[in-house]
Design an enzyme around this catalytic site. Structure first.
Site, PDB file in Angstrom:
ATOM      1  N   ASP A  71     136.838  19.148 -34.217  1.00 50.86           N
ATOM      2  CA  ASP A  71     135.781  19.317 -35.223  1.00 50.86           C
ATOM      3  C   ASP A  71     136.046  18.371 -36.397  1.00 50.86           C
ATOM      4  O   ASP A  71     135.905  18.741 -37.561  1.00 50.86           O
ATOM      5  CB  ASP A  71     135.683  20.769 -35.690  1.00 50.86           C
ATOM      6  CG  ASP A  71     134.425  21.047 -36.512  1.00 50.86           C
ATOM      7  OD1 ASP A  71     133.530  20.172 -36.549  1.00 50.86           O
ATOM      8  OD2 ASP A  71     134.339  22.127 -37.130  1.00 50.86           O
TER       9      ASP A  71
ATOM     10  N   HIS B 270     132.489  14.654 -35.802  1.00 55.96           N
ATOM     11  CA  HIS B 270     131.428  14.219 -36.713  1.00 55.96           C
ATOM     12  C   HIS B 270     131.816  12.842 -37.240  1.00 55.96           C
ATOM     13  O   HIS B 270     132.775  12.717 -38.001  1.00 55.96           O
ATOM     14  CB  HIS B 270     131.281  15.203 -37.880  1.00 55.96           C
ATOM     15  CG  HIS B 270     130.933  16.594 -37.458  1.00 55.96           C
ATOM     16  ND1 HIS B 270     129.628  17.033 -37.345  1.00 55.96           N
ATOM     17  CD2 HIS B 270     131.719  17.645 -37.111  1.00 55.96           C
ATOM     18  CE1 HIS B 270     129.637  18.305 -36.955  1.00 55.96           C
ATOM     19  NE2 HIS B 270     130.892  18.687 -36.792  1.00 55.96           N
TER      20      HIS B 270
END
Length: 424
Positions: free
Chosen positions: A304, A62
Site C-alpha cells: 500500500d 499508489h
C-alpha cells in the site's frame, strides 16, 4: 547471457529450495542447474550466501501519477519498487484524473512501459470514485485494466456493490475493496482506543472495518465474484474472512508490513508517519493478522505504498494525510518480523509476495522455471541494514532509523539488471 551462480534458489510455485545456478538469456530463464563459469556469459553474478527468488509482485501501490506527481510519479515509483526487489506492481486508480476512463488508463500503462519494471493498473469501480455509477468496465478491461478498485474510498451502497460484483464476474477479474464504514469513524488513520483517547479525539474502531467486511463477504458469496479484501487491520476481520472462505466465497485478502510489524503505539513514537488507513491497531490485532498469514486466511502481502510530501505529514495529527511508503522496506520487514521470529518460513513469505499476487491477477510471473520470465530478486537474508534513504520521492516512513534483516542485492526484470545495491 547472465549467469547467477551459487545461490539458494527458492521458488514457491514448484517448491524448489536448493543451491542452484541460473542462466538468463534475453527475457527468459534458459537453464536452472549447475554450470561452469565461461566466457560466453556477458555477466556473472556471485550469489553465494544469497537467496534467488522470483521477482516480487506488489498488488497494491499508489504512484500518484497523474495529478500528484510532487509526491511520486511512475518513474520514481518504479525505481523505488526495483530497489525493494519488485518486478511487477499494480497501481491503484485514485489519481487525478482517476482511472475511470481508457485515456487515463492508457497514460499510466504507456508511461509504465518506459520504466524498467512491469507496471499494471486497475480501473475504478465507480465514475469519479463517487460510488454511484459504474464505470465502463468492459472498455477498461479491454484497455488493459487488470481489475477494479475504488481504493481509498469505501463503497457504502450495498446494491451498487452487488451490481459491481456481478459486472466483474462477467470479466473474470477481481474487485478489490477498501473496507471502512465511515459512519462509525471519528477521524481516520488512528485506532479508536488508548492512543486516540490520549490525543483527544475519536479514531477508527475495528468494527468500522469488520462490519463492512462481513457485509461484503456475504455479497461475494452470493455473486460468486472474485473479491479481494484490501489491507486488513483488525482481528475480527480475519475471523470474518476465515468463515466466509469456509462457506465457499471466492475471497482473497491482503495485509501490509506495517500492520503485522507495528501497533497503535507507533503513533506516539513516530507521530503522523504512523498515521495510515486503516490504522495500526492493538497487539491482539497484530498477532491475529500474523495468525491469518500462517493459516492462509490472508493470502497476500502488499505495501500500500502511499507517498506524501513532508508538508502533508508535518501537519497536526488531525489534519495530516494518512499513508506511508513501503516498497523499499517490505521484504526486509517480512524477513525481520515474520521469518526470523518463526511465524513463516522463507518459502511461505515469498509465496505471499510472488505467486499469490500473480494468481490474483492471472499474471504469468511470480515463479522460476526454464522458459519462464527472467524476473528475479537476489537478496541476502542475513545482512542487516539501517533504513535511511529512499529512491521514492517521498520519505514518509515510520521505519526510518530501524535496523532490518534482508538486503536486496539485485533486481532483474525482463532479463535486465534494474537494480544493484552497489550502484546506490
Amino acid at each position: 547471457m547472465i549467469l547467477i551462480k551459487g545461490g539458494r534458489v527458492v521458488d514457491p510455485k514448484s517448491g524448489l529450495d536448493e543451491m542452484r545456478d541460473i542462466v538468463l538469456e534475453g527475457e527468459e530463464i534458459k537453464y536452472i542447474g549447475r554450470f561452469q563459469e565461461t566466457e560466453e556469459y556477458e555477466k556473472v553474478i556471485d550469489a553465494e550466501g544469497m537467496i534467488i527468488a522470483p521477482g516480487l509482485i506488489d498488488a497494491h501501490v499508489h504512484f500518484r501519477d497523474p495529478g500528484f506527481t510532487y509526491k511520486e510519479d511512475i518513474e520514481t515509483g518504479a525505481k523505488s519498487a526495483a530497489r525493494g526487489g519488485f518486478t511487477t506492481v499494480v497501481c491503484m486508480a485514485n489519481t487525478n484524473p482517476v482511472i475511470d476512463n481508457t485515456e487515463t488508463l492508457k497514460y499510466v500503462l504507456e508511461k509504465g512501459e518506459s520504466t524498467p519494471i512491469n507496471i499494471k493498473a486497475v480501473g475504478t469501480v465507480s465514475k469519479n470514485l463517487e460510488g454511484r455509477e459504474l464505470t465502463d468496465m468492459k472498455s477498461l478491461f479491454e484497455g488493459g485494466a487488470v481489475g477494479f478498485s475504488d481504493d481509498g474510498i469505501p463503497l457504502m451502497n450495498a446494491e451498487f456493490l452487488h451490481e459491481a460484483m456481478l459486472s466483474v464476474k462477467k470479466l473474470n477479474v477481481p474487485i478489490s475493496l477498501h473496507e471502512e464504514d465511515i459512519s462509525l469513524i471519528g477521524r481516520q488513520g488512528i485506532n479508536n482506543g488508548i492512543v486516540s483517547n490520549k490525543l483527544g479525539f475519536k479514531g477508527a474502531p475495528s468494527v468500522s472495518e469488520s462490519s463492512i467486511i462481513a457485509r461484503d463477504t456475504m455479497l461475494a458469496l452470493d455473486t460468486k465474484a472474485k473479491v479481494h479484501i484490501q489491507h486488513l487491520s483488525a482481528a475480527e476481520s480475519v475471523e470474518v474472512i476465515r468463515l466466509a472462505k469456509q462457506m465457499g466465497a471466492k475471497l482473497t485478502a491482503e495485509v501490509t508490513p506495517q500492520h503485522f510489524s507495528l501497533t497503535e503505539y507507533a503513533v506516539l513514537e513516530n507521530g503522523t508517519l504512523a498515521k495510515v488507513n486503516p490504522p495500526l491497531r492493538t497487539l491482539k490485532d497484530k498477532y491475529a493478522l500474523i495468525e491469518g498469514l500462517k493459516d492462509g486466511t490472508i493470502d497476500i502481502i502488499v505495501t500500500d505504498h502511499a507517498p506524501h510530501s513532508d508538508e502533508e505529514k508535518a501537519r497536526s495529527m488531525k489534519d495530516a494525510l494518512s499513508g506511508m511508503i513501503g516498497l523499499e522496506t517490505s521484504l526486509a520487514l517480512g524477513i525481520t518480523n515474520l521469518v526470523r521470529k518463526g511465524h513463516l518460513t522463507m518459502m511461505e513469505l515469498l509465496e505471499k509476495m510472488t505467486i499469490a499476487p500473480a494468481k490474483l491477477y492471472d499474471f504469468n510471473s511470480g515463479y522460476l522455471s526454464e522458459g519462464g520470465k527472467a524476473d528475479l530478486v537476489i537478496f541476502d537474508d542475513e545482512e542487516q541494514w539501517e533504513v535511511r534513504d529512499f529512491s521514492s520521492k517521498s520519505s514518509n516512513s515510520p521505519f526510518i532509523g530501524n535496523t532490518l534483516f534482508g538486503k536486496v542485492k539485485y533486481t532483474i526484470c525482463n532479463g535486465e539488471i534494474v537494480y544493484s545495491d552497489t550502484l546506490v
